[in-house]
Design a protein around this motif. Structure first.
Motif, PDB file in Angstrom:
ATOM      1  N   THR A 274      -6.437   1.050 -10.834  1.00  0.00           N
ATOM      2  CA  THR A 274      -6.791   0.782 -12.229  1.00  0.00           C
ATOM      3  C   THR A 274      -5.560   0.379 -13.038  1.00  0.00           C
ATOM      4  OG1 THR A 274      -8.621   2.358 -12.131  1.00  0.00           O
ATOM      5  CG2 THR A 274      -7.800   1.779 -14.314  1.00  0.00           C
ATOM      6  N   ALA A 275      -4.456   1.102 -12.832  1.00  0.00           N
ATOM      7  CA  ALA A 275      -3.218   0.763 -13.541  1.00  0.00           C
ATOM      8  C   ALA A 275      -2.739  -0.630 -13.164  1.00  0.00           C
ATOM      9  CB  ALA A 275      -2.142   1.808 -13.233  1.00  0.00           C
ATOM     10  N   TRP A 276      -2.860  -1.011 -11.886  1.00  0.00           N
ATOM     11  CA  TRP A 276      -2.418  -2.337 -11.456  1.00  0.00           C
ATOM     12  C   TRP A 276      -3.303  -3.435 -12.037  1.00  0.00           C
ATOM     13  CZ3 TRP A 276      -1.258  -1.298  -5.531  1.00  0.00           C
ATOM     14  CH2 TRP A 276      -0.034  -0.634  -5.443  1.00  0.00           C
ATOM     15  N   VAL A 277      -4.604  -3.200 -12.059  1.00  0.00           N
ATOM     16  CA  VAL A 277      -5.510  -4.199 -12.633  1.00  0.00           C
ATOM     17  C   VAL A 277      -5.172  -4.443 -14.105  1.00  0.00           C
ATOM     18  CG1 VAL A 277      -7.902  -4.599 -13.342  1.00  0.00           C
ATOM     19  CG2 VAL A 277      -7.397  -3.855 -11.013  1.00  0.00           C
ATOM     20  N   LEU A 278      -4.959  -3.381 -14.858  1.00  0.00           N
ATOM     21  CA  LEU A 278      -4.632  -3.521 -16.276  1.00  0.00           C
ATOM     22  C   LEU A 278      -3.290  -4.223 -16.474  1.00  0.00           C
ATOM     23  CD1 LEU A 278      -5.757  -0.007 -17.551  1.00  0.00           C
ATOM     24  CD2 LEU A 278      -6.966  -2.172 -17.844  1.00  0.00           C
ATOM     25  N   ALA A 279      -2.309  -3.875 -15.627  1.00  0.00           N
ATOM     26  CA  ALA A 279      -0.997  -4.499 -15.756  1.00  0.00           C
ATOM     27  C   ALA A 279      -1.055  -5.982 -15.411  1.00  0.00           C
ATOM     28  CB  ALA A 279       0.007  -3.781 -14.855  1.00  0.00           C
ATOM     29  N   ALA A 280      -1.779  -6.340 -14.341  1.00  0.00           N
ATOM     30  CA  ALA A 280      -1.883  -7.744 -13.955  1.00  0.00           C
ATOM     31  C   ALA A 280      -2.606  -8.563 -15.018  1.00  0.00           C
ATOM     32  CB  ALA A 280      -2.605  -7.863 -12.611  1.00  0.00           C
ATOM     33  N   GLU A 281      -3.650  -7.991 -15.600  1.00  0.00           N
ATOM     34  CA  GLU A 281      -4.378  -8.693 -16.660  1.00  0.00           C
ATOM     35  C   GLU A 281      -3.486  -8.874 -17.878  1.00  0.00           C
ATOM     36  OE1 GLU A 281      -7.386 -10.671 -18.576  1.00  0.00           O
ATOM     37  OE2 GLU A 281      -7.280 -10.058 -16.465  1.00  0.00           O
ATOM     38  N   ASN A 282      -2.690  -7.873 -18.192  1.00  0.00           N
ATOM     39  CA  ASN A 282      -1.788  -7.967 -19.338  1.00  0.00           C
ATOM     40  C   ASN A 282      -0.700  -9.015 -19.108  1.00  0.00           C
ATOM     41  OD1 ASN A 282      -0.821  -6.875 -21.970  1.00  0.00           O
ATOM     42  ND2 ASN A 282       0.949  -6.254 -20.754  1.00  0.00           N
ATOM     43  N   ASN A 283      -0.310  -9.215 -17.834  1.00  0.00           N
ATOM     44  CA  ASN A 283       0.733 -10.192 -17.497  1.00  0.00           C
ATOM     45  C   ASN A 283       0.174 -11.574 -17.196  1.00  0.00           C
ATOM     46  OD1 ASN A 283       2.731  -8.208 -17.737  1.00  0.00           O
ATOM     47  ND2 ASN A 283       2.566  -7.629 -15.575  1.00  0.00           N
ATOM     48  N   ASP A 284      -1.142 -11.764 -17.346  1.00  0.00           N
ATOM     49  CA  ASP A 284      -1.790 -13.050 -17.074  1.00  0.00           C
ATOM     50  C   ASP A 284      -1.631 -13.482 -15.619  1.00  0.00           C
ATOM     51  OD1 ASP A 284      -2.776 -13.331 -19.626  1.00  0.00           O
ATOM     52  OD2 ASP A 284      -1.010 -14.398 -20.351  1.00  0.00           O
ATOM     53  N   ASP A 285      -1.530 -12.535 -14.691  1.00  0.00           N
ATOM     54  CA  ASP A 285      -1.464 -12.851 -13.269  1.00  0.00           C
ATOM     55  C   ASP A 285      -2.871 -12.941 -12.694  1.00  0.00           C
ATOM     56  OD1 ASP A 285       1.293 -12.991 -12.979  1.00  0.00           O
ATOM     57  OD2 ASP A 285       1.496 -10.822 -12.690  1.00  0.00           O
ATOM     58  N   ARG A 286      -2.999 -13.711 -11.609  1.00  0.00           N
ATOM     59  CA  ARG A 286      -4.255 -13.737 -10.866  1.00  0.00           C
ATOM     60  C   ARG A 286      -4.251 -12.578  -9.879  1.00  0.00           C
ATOM     61  NH1 ARG A 286      -7.337 -18.168 -10.063  1.00  0.00           N
ATOM     62  NH2 ARG A 286      -7.228 -17.960  -7.792  1.00  0.00           N
ATOM     63  N   TYR A 287      -5.389 -11.914  -9.744  1.00  0.00           N
ATOM     64  CA  TYR A 287      -5.436 -10.730  -8.880  1.00  0.00           C
ATOM     65  C   TYR A 287      -6.843 -10.579  -8.308  1.00  0.00           C
ATOM     66  CZ  TYR A 287      -7.398  -8.819 -13.189  1.00  0.00           C
ATOM     67  OH  TYR A 287      -8.171  -8.615 -14.316  1.00  0.00           O
ATOM     68  N   GLY A 288      -6.884  -9.953  -7.164  1.00  0.00           N
ATOM     69  CA  GLY A 288      -8.156  -9.624  -6.520  1.00  0.00           C
ATOM     70  C   GLY A 288      -8.161  -8.154  -6.162  1.00  0.00           C
ATOM     71  N   LEU A 289      -9.322  -7.639  -5.817  1.00  0.00           N
ATOM     72  CA  LEU A 289      -9.471  -6.218  -5.526  1.00  0.00           C
ATOM     73  C   LEU A 289     -10.255  -6.049  -4.229  1.00  0.00           C
ATOM     74  CD1 LEU A 289      -9.074  -3.264  -6.519  1.00  0.00           C
ATOM     75  CD2 LEU A 289     -11.281  -3.492  -7.691  1.00  0.00           C
ATOM     76  N   ILE A 290      -9.730  -5.214  -3.337  1.00  0.00           N
ATOM     77  CA  ILE A 290     -10.391  -4.932  -2.062  1.00  0.00           C
ATOM     78  C   ILE A 290     -10.656  -3.442  -1.971  1.00  0.00           C
ATOM     79  CG2 ILE A 290     -10.221  -5.086   0.451  1.00  0.00           C
ATOM     80  CD1 ILE A 290      -8.278  -7.402   0.101  1.00  0.00           C
ATOM     81  N   LEU A 291     -11.932  -3.086  -1.913  1.00  0.00           N
ATOM     82  CA  LEU A 291     -12.365  -1.704  -1.745  1.00  0.00           C
ATOM     83  C   LEU A 291     -13.244  -1.619  -0.502  1.00  0.00           C
ATOM     84  CD1 LEU A 291     -13.429  -0.848  -5.419  1.00  0.00           C
ATOM     85  CD2 LEU A 291     -11.322  -0.155  -4.281  1.00  0.00           C
TER      86      LEU A 291
END
Length: 319
Positions: A274-291
């Protein structure tokens, strides 16, 4: 005074039968409103009885009048207090998602065909909210705080309504079970390590993204674009609004993988992701999630961020 455990259980079962969970809206009926004298009301009633006894013993007409006046005032207070809740309509709205450890705020609209006054509204054991007045039409919207301690869906607790209007002689109350829920995201890990060194980078070189470094051209204005980005000189020439676009290099995209965090508990993993998703969104980075059992592709933006947080919130839980 706290009721014994066995009495509390029977009381809750009786309330569940009398106030079953319903739709997102309901109107209070006469058979679901309860009235009892308040502490002040009991003292007032005792005083009225003493005055009446004195009037009977001493045959004082003025005492009779005063005793019957007190009885009439008590009866009028009971009736007006009952009518203050009768027919009141409650409607639950959509609560915004929150993070675990915060307070969710459920919007409840109170509406009525006539003015209502001095109502206290409470969700479960949470703090009560005072509603000074409900005026038709439109009523009033109240935001009820509910503590969100765990991730997942938070259901709106049973509502309690109470009023002592108009004379404080009677306590009038009722309950309402409205269908409403709020999504609770996992609590972000404080001081989480940087995802740029811990997350899995997506190879492929630099990717151009919208930024503030290099001018990249103009495009037509769309509602919601920042005013400072409008090309006013261009607008003066062709009589239409255009917006400046900029580009800056982005180092890589990131996959946040559940399996890259061994040795951590499920909740600790969810908190870090959750912390990484919020940080990446705040930095305008592209990100994916694998669960386990779920994979969200590379993307960015508020919609993608909400989808990732929702997947984290509902991991291992029934939707």
């Amino acid at each position: 005074m706290k009721r014994p455990a066995w009495l509390e259980q029977r009381w809750q079962r009786w309330l569940a039968r009398r106030h079953p969970p319903g739709a997102s809206s309901l109107a209070l009926r006469h058979n679901r409103i309860y009235v009892l004298p308040s502490g002040f009301g009991f003292a007032f009633a005792a005083m009225a009885v003493l005055v009446l006894v004195g009037a009977i013993n001493y045959q004082i007409s003025l005492a009779y009048s005063f005793a019957f006046l007190m009885i009439g005032l008590g009866h009028a207070g009971l009736l007006h207090g009952f009518r203050n809740l009768l027919g009141l309509k409650l409607t639950a709205g959509l609560a915004e998602p929150v993070f675990a450890g915060e307070s969710a705020h459920f919007p409840i609209r109170l509406d009525s065909e006539k003015p209502r006054q001095a109502i206290m509204l409470r969700a479960g054991d949470n703090d009560a909210v005072a509603v000074p007045r409900v005026d038709p039409p439109g009523g009033v919207e109240v935001w009820l705080p509910v503590g969100a301690t765990e991730r997942g869906w938070l259901t709106l607790p049973k509502l309690g309504l109470e009023t002592h209007y108009p004379s404080q002689l009677c306590r009038v109350w009722s309950y309402a079970n409205l269908h409403a829920r709020c999504l609770v995201y996992p609590r972000p890990e404080p001081d989480a390590p940087s995802y740029r060194t811990q997350g899995a980078a997506e190879p492929g070189g630099e990717v151009q993204r919208t930024g503030d470094d290099d001018f990249a051209g103009l495009r037509r204005y769309q509602p919601g674009d920042p005013i400072r980005r409008i090309a006013w000189k261009q607008a003066a020439r062709d009589e239409r609004l255009s917006v400046k676009q900029y580009e800056s290099p982005q180092s890589a995209s990131f996959h946040f993988d559940w399996h890259d965090l061994p040795g951590m508990s499920d909740e600790a993993r969810l908190s870090r992701l959750t912390a990484w998703v919020l940080a990446a969104e705040n930095n305008d980075d592209r990100y994916g999630l694998i669960l386990p059992g779920a994979r969200l592709p590379l993307d960015q933006g508020p919609v993608h961020c909400a989808a990732c947080l929702t997947a984290l919130a509902l991991y291992g839980k029934h939707a």
